[in-house]
Design a protein around this motif. Sequence first.
Motif, PDB file in Angstrom:
ATOM      1  N   ASP A 238      59.229  93.538  22.909  1.00  0.00           N
ATOM      2  CA  ASP A 238      59.264  94.981  23.138  1.00  0.00           C
ATOM      3  C   ASP A 238      60.646  95.577  22.925  1.00  0.00           C
ATOM      4  O   ASP A 238      60.775  96.682  22.385  1.00  0.00           O
ATOM      5  CB  ASP A 238      58.792  95.311  24.558  1.00  0.00           C
ATOM      6  CG  ASP A 238      57.280  95.256  24.695  1.00  0.00           C
ATOM      7  OD1 ASP A 238      56.595  95.397  23.667  1.00  0.00           O
ATOM      8  OD2 ASP A 238      56.789  95.068  25.813  1.00  0.00           O
ATOM      9  N   CYS A 239      61.689  94.876  23.385  1.00  0.00           N
ATOM     10  CA  CYS A 239      63.030  95.467  23.356  1.00  0.00           C
ATOM     11  C   CYS A 239      64.083  94.556  22.727  1.00  0.00           C
ATOM     12  O   CYS A 239      65.250  94.949  22.628  1.00  0.00           O
ATOM     13  CB  CYS A 239      63.466  95.847  24.766  1.00  0.00           C
ATOM     14  SG  CYS A 239      63.681  94.433  25.875  1.00  0.00           S
ATOM     15  N   ASN A 240      63.684  93.343  22.318  1.00  0.00           N
ATOM     16  CA  ASN A 240      64.602  92.360  21.731  1.00  0.00           C
ATOM     17  C   ASN A 240      65.668  91.869  22.708  1.00  0.00           C
ATOM     18  O   ASN A 240      66.672  91.281  22.295  1.00  0.00           O
ATOM     19  CB  ASN A 240      65.276  92.911  20.469  1.00  0.00           C
ATOM     20  CG  ASN A 240      64.289  93.118  19.341  1.00  0.00           C
ATOM     21  OD1 ASN A 240      63.385  92.307  19.135  1.00  0.00           O
ATOM     22  ND2 ASN A 240      64.438  94.224  18.619  1.00  0.00           N
ATOM     23  N   GLY A 241      65.467  92.115  23.998  1.00  0.00           N
ATOM     24  CA  GLY A 241      66.383  91.583  24.996  1.00  0.00           C
ATOM     25  C   GLY A 241      66.047  90.143  25.334  1.00  0.00           C
ATOM     26  O   GLY A 241      64.982  89.625  24.988  1.00  0.00           O
ATOM     27  N   SER A 242      66.960  89.489  26.039  1.00  0.00           N
ATOM     28  CA  SER A 242      66.756  88.095  26.434  1.00  0.00           C
ATOM     29  C   SER A 242      65.687  88.008  27.515  1.00  0.00           C
ATOM     30  O   SER A 242      65.639  88.822  28.434  1.00  0.00           O
ATOM     31  CB  SER A 242      68.062  87.502  26.967  1.00  0.00           C
ATOM     32  OG  SER A 242      69.055  87.504  25.965  1.00  0.00           O
TER      33      SER A 242
END
Length: 337
Positions: A238-242
């Motif tokens: 969804d957000c390319n965060g870890s």
Amino acid sequence: MTVTSTDDPLRGVVAIGGSAGGVEALSRVAAGLPEDLPFAVLMALHLPEQGPSVLAQIIDRAGPLPAVAAENGATLEPGRIYVAVPGRHLLTRDHRIVLSNGPSESGHRPALNALFRSVAVSFGPRAIGVLLSGVLDDGVLGLAAIRARGGTTLCQSPDDALFAAMPSNALRAGVVDRTAVAADMGAVLMGLARRGSSGHAKSTDAYLELENHIAMTEPLAELDLQTLGPPSGFTCPDCNGSLLTVADGYYRCHIGHAWSADALLSARDREVQGALLIAVRSLEEKSRLARKLAGKAVSDLVRERYAALAAETEKALAVLRERIAVAVAETGASDDG
């Protein structure tokens, strides 16, 4: 349509959710619900976030209980069905509906895990969760939360479901008290109303409260999620965060998006297919351009070089198209559409 009197006390809440094949399953459940059901009923389906939904009208026509699209702040009443709306989690707090724009879970808002957790926190042993037809495993962790708080969990018999993966995953996880065909759920619920709570051991897991809080937050709200678990080495679709590892096969990012392992794998399949389609487009354009340059070449040597480049590109394009066809055939059955 017969409207059940709201003078009767609210005995509890039934949360019912499905995915692929869920419209038919929800309709069959609604058709079998008795007019004197002493529970409020919350129904959710994986809905596209954009555009209107007629699910409430479908459910309202299906059976004797009135069904309405859920409204934020509405008081829960027995003998009424509250249907999830697109783009919002269907939750409950203080005997009222909460429509939340909180982080999506496994790519869904409304999400079944969020709904089931919410009724588990709010109603404890008076909560009942029902998981119907669908793919992947949304709702499985939510049923576990309901059982942990002393509630009762049901699922549609896999043989009765158009898509058996969701109830089958719940059964394999050992979080289901009883199975039934969709048309018989009403009779089962009335039996539970007469019997009372399930008697499961009650958990006071603080993390369950935290997850319910996350689902109720607004987008980009400040959340201290560093302590949820160690880094997983994966990124959030969804957000390319870890993503942090919350439990075995369950992840959350720092914004709060939640993913099961199966849902994460399915999202990666879609990403790969998208990348392959972009590659097809690029190869098609490269081939056309090489052919065009070969046609304008002023020497045989240059013409042969561009023609060879076009031929090599077209060969790669044929291989890639074949691979995409195989990938679509392998993953198409696990797509909610």
